[in-house]
Write a protein that holds these residues in place. Structure first.
Motif, PDB file in Angstrom:
ATOM      1  N   PHE A   1       0.814  -1.204   0.000  1.00  0.00           N
ATOM      2  CA  PHE A   1       0.000   0.000   0.000  1.00  0.00           C
ATOM      3  C   PHE A   1       0.860   1.272   0.000  1.00  0.00           C
ATOM      4  O   PHE A   1       0.604   2.220  -0.734  1.00  0.00           O
ATOM      5  CB  PHE A   1      -0.904  -0.015   1.240  1.00  0.00           C
ATOM      6  CG  PHE A   1      -1.878   1.135   1.312  1.00  0.00           C
ATOM      7  CD1 PHE A   1      -3.033   1.134   0.554  1.00  0.00           C
ATOM      8  CD2 PHE A   1      -1.617   2.226   2.142  1.00  0.00           C
ATOM      9  CE1 PHE A   1      -3.929   2.190   0.622  1.00  0.00           C
ATOM     10  CE2 PHE A   1      -2.514   3.287   2.214  1.00  0.00           C
ATOM     11  CZ  PHE A   1      -3.674   3.271   1.449  1.00  0.00           C
ATOM     12  N   THR A   2       1.879   1.264   0.856  1.00  0.00           N
ATOM     13  CA  THR A   2       2.730   2.454   1.021  1.00  0.00           C
ATOM     14  C   THR A   2       3.558   2.696  -0.235  1.00  0.00           C
ATOM     15  O   THR A   2       4.043   1.748  -0.840  1.00  0.00           O
ATOM     16  CB  THR A   2       3.702   2.204   2.194  1.00  0.00           C
ATOM     17  OG1 THR A   2       2.942   1.815   3.322  1.00  0.00           O
ATOM     18  CG2 THR A   2       4.494   3.442   2.529  1.00  0.00           C
ATOM     19  N   PRO A   3       3.767   3.973  -0.601  1.00  0.00           N
ATOM     20  CA  PRO A   3       4.697   4.225  -1.712  1.00  0.00           C
ATOM     21  C   PRO A   3       6.097   3.746  -1.341  1.00  0.00           C
ATOM     22  O   PRO A   3       6.583   4.040  -0.250  1.00  0.00           O
ATOM     23  CB  PRO A   3       4.691   5.759  -1.839  1.00  0.00           C
ATOM     24  CG  PRO A   3       3.571   6.255  -1.018  1.00  0.00           C
ATOM     25  CD  PRO A   3       3.215   5.194  -0.029  1.00  0.00           C
TER      26      PRO A   3
ATOM     27  N   ALA B   1      16.078   4.387   2.365  1.00  0.00           N
ATOM     28  CA  ALA B   1      15.528   5.446   1.520  1.00  0.00           C
ATOM     29  C   ALA B   1      14.369   6.179   2.187  1.00  0.00           C
ATOM     30  O   ALA B   1      14.020   7.279   1.770  1.00  0.00           O
ATOM     31  CB  ALA B   1      15.069   4.855   0.186  1.00  0.00           C
ATOM     32  N   ASN B   2      13.748   5.575   3.175  1.00  0.00           N
ATOM     33  CA  ASN B   2      12.564   6.224   3.756  1.00  0.00           C
ATOM     34  C   ASN B   2      12.423   5.849   5.224  1.00  0.00           C
ATOM     35  O   ASN B   2      12.256   4.687   5.558  1.00  0.00           O
ATOM     36  CB  ASN B   2      11.307   5.803   2.972  1.00  0.00           C
ATOM     37  CG  ASN B   2      10.125   6.680   3.323  1.00  0.00           C
ATOM     38  OD1 ASN B   2      10.004   7.142   4.457  1.00  0.00           O
ATOM     39  ND2 ASN B   2       9.261   6.913   2.344  1.00  0.00           N
ATOM     40  N   LYS B   3      12.474   6.868   6.062  1.00  0.00           N
ATOM     41  CA  LYS B   3      12.443   6.574   7.508  1.00  0.00           C
ATOM     42  C   LYS B   3      11.062   6.142   7.997  1.00  0.00           C
ATOM     43  O   LYS B   3      10.914   5.721   9.140  1.00  0.00           O
ATOM     44  CB  LYS B   3      12.986   7.750   8.308  1.00  0.00           C
ATOM     45  CG  LYS B   3      12.220   9.045   8.189  1.00  0.00           C
ATOM     46  CD  LYS B   3      12.898  10.101   9.062  1.00  0.00           C
ATOM     47  CE  LYS B   3      12.243  11.472   9.044  1.00  0.00           C
ATOM     48  NZ  LYS B   3      11.014  11.711   8.325  1.00  0.00           N
ATOM     49  N   SER B   4      10.052   6.188   7.112  1.00  0.00           N
ATOM     50  CA  SER B   4       8.748   5.617   7.472  1.00  0.00           C
ATOM     51  C   SER B   4       8.813   4.096   7.561  1.00  0.00           C
ATOM     52  O   SER B   4       7.958   3.463   8.165  1.00  0.00           O
ATOM     53  CB  SER B   4       7.689   5.979   6.434  1.00  0.00           C
ATOM     54  OG  SER B   4       7.497   7.357   6.431  1.00  0.00           O
ATOM     55  N   ILE B   5       9.814   3.516   6.896  1.00  0.00           N
ATOM     56  CA  ILE B   5       9.979   2.057   6.939  1.00  0.00           C
ATOM     57  C   ILE B   5      10.803   1.730   8.183  1.00  0.00           C
ATOM     58  O   ILE B   5      11.989   2.029   8.253  1.00  0.00           O
ATOM     59  CB  ILE B   5      10.666   1.530   5.668  1.00  0.00           C
ATOM     60  CG1 ILE B   5       9.856   1.946   4.433  1.00  0.00           C
ATOM     61  CG2 ILE B   5      10.845   0.019   5.733  1.00  0.00           C
ATOM     62  CD1 ILE B   5      10.469   1.515   3.119  1.00  0.00           C
TER      63      ILE B   5
ATOM     64  N   ALA C   1       7.598  -3.262   8.287  1.00  0.00           N
ATOM     65  CA  ALA C   1       6.677  -2.564   9.190  1.00  0.00           C
ATOM     66  C   ALA C   1       6.825  -1.093   8.838  1.00  0.00           C
ATOM     67  O   ALA C   1       7.931  -0.537   8.893  1.00  0.00           O
ATOM     68  CB  ALA C   1       7.047  -2.818  10.642  1.00  0.00           C
ATOM     69  N   ILE C   2       5.712  -0.469   8.427  1.00  0.00           N
ATOM     70  CA  ILE C   2       5.801   0.869   7.829  1.00  0.00           C
ATOM     71  C   ILE C   2       4.732   1.788   8.416  1.00  0.00           C
ATOM     72  O   ILE C   2       3.580   1.382   8.597  1.00  0.00           O
ATOM     73  CB  ILE C   2       5.569   0.802   6.285  1.00  0.00           C
ATOM     74  CG1 ILE C   2       6.379  -0.330   5.648  1.00  0.00           C
ATOM     75  CG2 ILE C   2       5.900   2.141   5.641  1.00  0.00           C
ATOM     76  CD1 ILE C   2       6.108  -0.524   4.163  1.00  0.00           C
ATOM     77  N   ASN C   3       5.124   3.037   8.665  1.00  0.00           N
ATOM     78  CA  ASN C   3       4.133   4.072   8.925  1.00  0.00           C
ATOM     79  C   ASN C   3       3.616   4.551   7.575  1.00  0.00           C
ATOM     80  O   ASN C   3       4.265   5.339   6.888  1.00  0.00           O
ATOM     81  CB  ASN C   3       4.761   5.235   9.701  1.00  0.00           C
ATOM     82  CG  ASN C   3       5.010   4.862  11.150  1.00  0.00           C
ATOM     83  OD1 ASN C   3       4.242   4.110  11.751  1.00  0.00           O
ATOM     84  ND2 ASN C   3       6.086   5.378  11.702  1.00  0.00           N
ATOM     85  N   ALA C   4       2.487   4.018   7.191  1.00  0.00           N
ATOM     86  CA  ALA C   4       1.930   4.333   5.881  1.00  0.00           C
ATOM     87  C   ALA C   4       1.451   5.783   5.882  1.00  0.00           C
ATOM     88  O   ALA C   4       1.237   6.369   6.936  1.00  0.00           O
ATOM     89  CB  ALA C   4       0.779   3.384   5.575  1.00  0.00           C
ATOM     90  N   PRO C   5       1.273   6.372   4.688  1.00  0.00           N
ATOM     91  CA  PRO C   5       0.869   7.774   4.664  1.00  0.00           C
ATOM     92  C   PRO C   5      -0.531   7.960   5.208  1.00  0.00           C
ATOM     93  O   PRO C   5      -1.381   7.094   5.082  1.00  0.00           O
ATOM     94  CB  PRO C   5       0.932   8.127   3.182  1.00  0.00           C
ATOM     95  CG  PRO C   5       0.776   6.827   2.480  1.00  0.00           C
ATOM     96  CD  PRO C   5       1.394   5.794   3.360  1.00  0.00           C
TER      97      PRO C   5
HETATM   98  C1  NAG Z   1       8.201   7.813   2.651  1.00  0.00           C
HETATM   99  O1  NAG Z   1       7.000   7.054   2.828  1.00  0.00           O
HETATM  100  C2  NAG Z   1       5.869   7.849   3.110  1.00  0.00           C
HETATM  101  C3  NAG Z   1       4.735   6.897   3.308  1.00  0.00           C
HETATM  102  O2  NAG Z   1       4.743   6.320   4.523  1.00  0.00           O
HETATM  103  C4  NAG Z   1       5.571   8.765   1.954  1.00  0.00           C
HETATM  104  O3  NAG Z   1       4.446   9.549   2.255  1.00  0.00           O
HETATM  105  C5  NAG Z   1       6.788   9.622   1.667  1.00  0.00           C
HETATM  106  O4  NAG Z   1       6.555  10.343   0.484  1.00  0.00           O
HETATM  107  C6  NAG Z   1       8.014   8.751   1.488  1.00  0.00           C
HETATM  108  N1  NAG Z   1       9.186   9.596   1.344  1.00  0.00           N
HETATM  109  C7  NAG Z   1      10.111   9.380   0.422  1.00  0.00           C
HETATM  110  C8  NAG Z   1      11.269  10.343   0.426  1.00  0.00           C
HETATM  111  O5  NAG Z   1      10.035   8.500  -0.399  1.00  0.00           O
END
Ligand code: NAG
Ligand code: NAG
Ligand code: NAG
Ligand code: FE2
Length: 544
Positions: free
Chosen positions: A397-399, A482-486, A446-450
């Motif tokens: 689901f998450t980008p 690449a993404n601290k949401s992950i 495990a991700i903080n999805a948008p």
């Molecule tokens: C990181 O992931 C979040 C979704 O959780 C997304 O909204 C954000 O755009 C992402 N950031 C990058 C730099 O890809």
């Protein structure tokens, strides 16, 4: 064990009249010596109010077809399974193996005790080659939150299936202190042994197994994984397209002892992903389907759907012609389990590279009907006061982006407008405490999805595969960087995810098996992820 005599069966048949027209209602057990004749749901699938898509139920004609031919052996090589529990009903399933060309009677028993001294439902039903000798019943009229045992026997009573254990869900208004889901996906037979399934089979604490798709794979040996060295060559050894092909493939998977163990003691709730059809499938086609050599997609899709409903313990749908399987389950006041079909129901073309097509605001991954249904389900769940909403989702689901570019085709990233519509609807309806469970990518995350500004976010927990090869340690590590949401990524290991849901929190344990190269494996919890109620994000993560 009660024996069915030809005379008693014949008497019931006369009294029932056209029993074939009935659905498998809960037969009462008031006359245990006369097991009632009931319909086998396998015939009326996949859509019970559209008989044209089903098979003709055998007529309940004279005794010769109601008592199995004693000189033709019947065996239960595919074990048993149960699924789609509600507070009052559960689906039970088996398949017989026989060379008998006549319809074969099979007796079932459901009991509240392991020794079958308290039978709550019993009956006799017919199966034959037109449904690949599968047997499926919806046992209704059961008590909420109760354990049941079930088994099947031949009409002579001489051959009995394994005894399955299952249970109903708690009543919708019940307080539930804790519920445990084991989450699996992507079990490719030639890639290795199903040690993750064996691990689930060994546990005593799991309430329901969620399979998020890719339960079978459609390839010939070598097309995706070579099973020759470990004796796991896909049957038939070809890319499957016909109904018979899909049936043979499902039957082979159901003969796997580890998969059988995972089905034996706990009900499953399943959805399909692409490989129950063909790689990267969508509503009108698939990457791995060539209409020039493999015929119309609609035909292959219908074959895959029929075999799926014959072989999986899933309740046939009743609503429309699209064969939709999106559906939801209420687990007391604790949670609503909302199972999505992101693959077949209404998905527009997948694997779209060009951003101007990808970004078309009309594009949908669920189909417009399912989008509306999902919005409504989330609102209903909130309004009834369910503490959590758990989405059973297939594709990520998450980008997932590396240096700003989407790296994942065939996921929600291919349908950004649809994702946005869901997030907007959740925000405007104030939907909180929602966890999305995902499969398909063979990598644990495990991700903080948008989320939309002001609304609490969504936590996405992605299970790794049972066997299918993942992103590898390096690929998964790069995505995490690449993404601290992950918060967590593991693309090297195989296993399953256990989510324990309580009113206070959802705890995800990523369980990994030591090997898929042989049938012996140890398992360990690689990471534990906690989401507290009200947080909308991952609250705590422990690596072990
Ligand atoms: C990181 O992931 C979040 C979704 O959780 C997304 O909204 C954000 O755009 C992402 N950031 C990058 C730099 O890809
Ligand atoms: C029972 O099976 C045997 C062996 O296949 C066959 O010869 C016989 O005709 C069958 N009997 C009936 C009543 O179908
Ligand atoms: C996308 O799918 C919907 C049905 O889910 C359909 O109505 C629409 O025509 C499709 N659009 C395209 C461009 O295929
Ligand atoms: Fe998939």
């Amino acid at each position: 064990m009660q024996l069915i005599t030809a005379a008693s069966l014949w008497a019931i048949v006369l009294s029932l009249g056209d029993a074939s027209a009935k659905e498998a209602a809960a037969p009462s057990a008031t006359k245990p010596s006369l097991a009632p004749v009931v319909s086998n749901l396998a015939y009326s699938q996949p859509i019970i109010n559209i008989p044209a898509l089903g098979r003709t139920h055998p007529k309940f004609v004279p005794t010769s077809s109601l008592v199995a031919n004693a000189s033709v052996p019947v065996t239960f090589e595919h074990s048993v399974a149960s699924g789609d529990p509600t507070a009052n009903a559960v689906i039970i399933w088996t398949k017989i193996t026989t060379k008998d060309t006549n319809p074969v009677p099979v007796q079932y028993q459901v009991a509240s005790t392991a020794d079958f001294s308290q039978i709550v439902s019993t009956g006799v039903l017919l199966t034959d080659a037109s449904v690949d000798h599968t047997v499926k019943l919806d046992i209704t009229g059961l008590q909420p939150g109760t354990t049941y045992y079930y088994r099947f026997t031949t009409s002579s009573g001489s051959v009995t299936s394994p005894v399955g254990k299952t249970h109903t869900l708690p009543a919708a208004d019940a307080s539930v202190a804790s519920y445990k889901l084991a989450v699996v996906s992507c079990s490719s037979l030639p890639h290795g042994f199903f040690n993750a399934y064996a691990g689930i089979g060994n546990r005593k604490d799991v309430d329901v197994v969620l399979h998020l798709g890719d339960y079978i794979y459609e390839y010939k040996n070598g097309g995706y994984g070579d099973g020759s060295k470990i004796g796991r060559i896909p049957q038939p050894d070809k890319d499957i397209t016909s109904l018979d092909d899909y049936r043979q493939r499902h039957a082979q998977y159901k003969r796997d002892v580890d998969l059988q163990a995972a089905h034996l003691n706990v009900p499953w709730v399943t959805v399909w992903d692409d490989h129950e059809f063909a790689n990267d499938a969508w509503h009108d086609g698939a990457q791995h389907h060539d209409p020039k050599t493999e015929g119309p997609w609609e035909t292959r899709k219908a074959n895959a759907i029929r075999a799926y409903f014959e072989y999986m313990p899933i309740r046939p749908v009743t609503i429309d012609q699209t064969g939709h399987i999106y559906r939801s389950f209420q687990v007391g006041k604790l949670l609503d389990l909302i199972m999505l079909d992101t693959r077949i129901n209404g998905r527009n073309e997948t694997d779209i590279f060009w951003p101007w097509i990808k970004n078309d605001p009309k594009r949908t991954i669920l189909g417009y009907d399912q989008e509306a249904w999902l919005d409504q389900q989330l609102v209903q769940s909130k309004n009834r006061g369910a503490k959590w909403r758990v989405l059973g989702n297939q594709v990520v689901f998450t980008p997932l982006k590396v240096v700003g570019a989407s790296i994942l085709l065939d996921s929600w990233d291919d349908y950004p407008a649809a994702r946005d519509r869901l997030l907007t609807s959740m925000a405007s309806n104030g939907i909180k405490d929602t966890v999305i469970l995902t499969g398909d990518i063979h990598t644990a995350f495990a991700i903080n999805a948008p989320g939309k500004a002001g609304a609490s976010g969504l936590v996405e927990l992605v299970t790794t595969s049972v066997t299918s090869p993942g992103a590898g340690a390096i690929g998964a590590g790069a995505l995490k960087l690449a993404n601290k949401s992950i918060k967590y990524a593991n693309g090297a290991d195989h296993g399953y995810l256990v989510t324990t849901i309580t009113p206070e929190k959802v705890t995800g344990e990523f369980v990994m098996v030591s090997t898929i190269g042989s049938r012996t494996a140890t398992e360990k919890v690689d990471a534990t992820v906690v989401t507290n109620a009200g947080a909308g994000t991952i609250s705590d993560l422990q690596r072990h």
